[in-house]
Structures are given as structure tokens and as C-alpha cells.
Design a protein around this motif. Structure first.
Motif, PDB file in Angstrom:
ATOM      1  N   UNK A  49       0.815  -1.215   0.000  1.00 27.04           N
ATOM      2  CA  UNK A  49       0.000   0.000   0.000  1.00 27.04           C
ATOM      3  C   UNK A  49       0.843   1.257   0.000  1.00 27.04           C
ATOM      4  N   UNK A  50       1.902   1.258   0.767  1.00 29.67           N
ATOM      5  CA  UNK A  50       2.785   2.434   0.829  1.00 29.67           C
ATOM      6  C   UNK A  50       3.559   2.625  -0.466  1.00 29.67           C
ATOM      7  N   UNK A  51       3.964   1.541  -1.100  1.00 30.01           N
ATOM      8  CA  UNK A  51       4.778   1.629  -2.306  1.00 30.01           C
ATOM      9  C   UNK A  51       3.934   1.901  -3.551  1.00 30.01           C
ATOM     10  N   UNK A  52       2.820   1.183  -3.702  1.00 30.72           N
ATOM     11  CA  UNK A  52       2.085   1.242  -4.964  1.00 30.72           C
ATOM     12  C   UNK A  52       0.755   1.992  -4.905  1.00 30.72           C
ATOM     13  N   UNK A  53      -0.007   1.788  -3.837  1.00 34.14           N
ATOM     14  CA  UNK A  53      -1.369   2.292  -3.834  1.00 34.14           C
ATOM     15  C   UNK A  53      -1.752   2.741  -2.430  1.00 34.14           C
ATOM     16  N   UNK A  54      -1.478   3.990  -2.108  1.00 35.29           N
ATOM     17  CA  UNK A  54      -1.658   4.493  -0.754  1.00 35.29           C
ATOM     18  C   UNK A  54      -3.071   4.315  -0.188  1.00 35.29           C
ATOM     19  N   UNK A  55      -4.175   4.508  -0.970  1.00 34.95           N
ATOM     20  CA  UNK A  55      -5.516   4.306  -0.379  1.00 34.95           C
ATOM     21  C   UNK A  55      -5.760   2.901   0.145  1.00 34.95           C
ATOM     22  N   UNK A  56      -4.968   1.929  -0.275  1.00 34.71           N
ATOM     23  CA  UNK A  56      -5.089   0.570   0.227  1.00 34.71           C
ATOM     24  C   UNK A  56      -4.813   0.521   1.739  1.00 34.71           C
ATOM     25  N   UNK A  57      -4.033   1.450   2.228  1.00 33.92           N
ATOM     26  CA  UNK A  57      -3.687   1.472   3.653  1.00 33.92           C
ATOM     27  C   UNK A  57      -4.891   1.736   4.542  1.00 33.92           C
TER      28      UNK A  57
END
Length: 86
Positions: A49-57
Motif C-alpha cells: 500500500x505504501x509503495x504502490x497504492x496508498x488508499x489501500x492502507x
């Protein structure tokens, strides 16, 4: 005098909430005490999530993303585990 030792591995459950479980050490059924911890799936999702897709966090704030461990409230034995996420 012989001592009886109960060795059992925790079972897999679907419950994120306290539930009734049998404790082989106490030989009684109790409503479990739960602890939610960050398991492997949580950490993998965090890194991705931090590397590719922040909203996943955002998902990481949910209880369903964490492992839930069910303990006997009397003796503290681990009775069941609900692995979160993946």
C-alpha cells in the motif's frame, strides 16, 4: 504421581468477536478474551500500500485486516485464531 499435560494447537475460527470456546486445560467452556495483532498479511498489505497504492492502507484500520487470537480468560491459554485479510 503422574501429571496430565494437555497439549493442543489452537483451532482456526471465523470470529473476530469473543465467542464460546472449550478450554482443555480448565475443562470448561468460556467466552474468550481476544487480542488483535498484526499478522503477516497486514505487513504485506502495508508495504504494498505504501509503495504502490496508498488508499489501500485505509483497509489496515479495520479489524478484519488483523489476526484475532482467542484466549481462555481463566488460564490464558490460546484457544483459537482468526487470521485476518488474505
Amino acid at each position: 504421581m503422574a501429571t496430565v499435560v494437555h497439549i493442543s494447537s489452537p483451532k482456526i475460527t471465523d470470529s473476530y468477536e469473543p465467542c464460546l470456546e472449550y478450554c482443555p486445560k480448565c475443562e470448561t467452556t468460556y467466552t474468550t478474551r481476544i487480542e488483535q495483532t498484526r499478522g503477516n498479511c497486514w505487513w504485506i498489505t502495508f508495504v504494498l500500500g505504501c509503495v504502490f497504492f496508498f488508499p489501500l492502507c485505509y483497509w489496515l484500520c479495520c479489524a478484519s485486516s488483523k489476526d484475532t487470537k482467542h484466549f481462555c480468560p481463566s488460564c490464558g491459554s490460546l484457544l483459537a485464531i482468526r487470521q485476518g485479510g488474505c
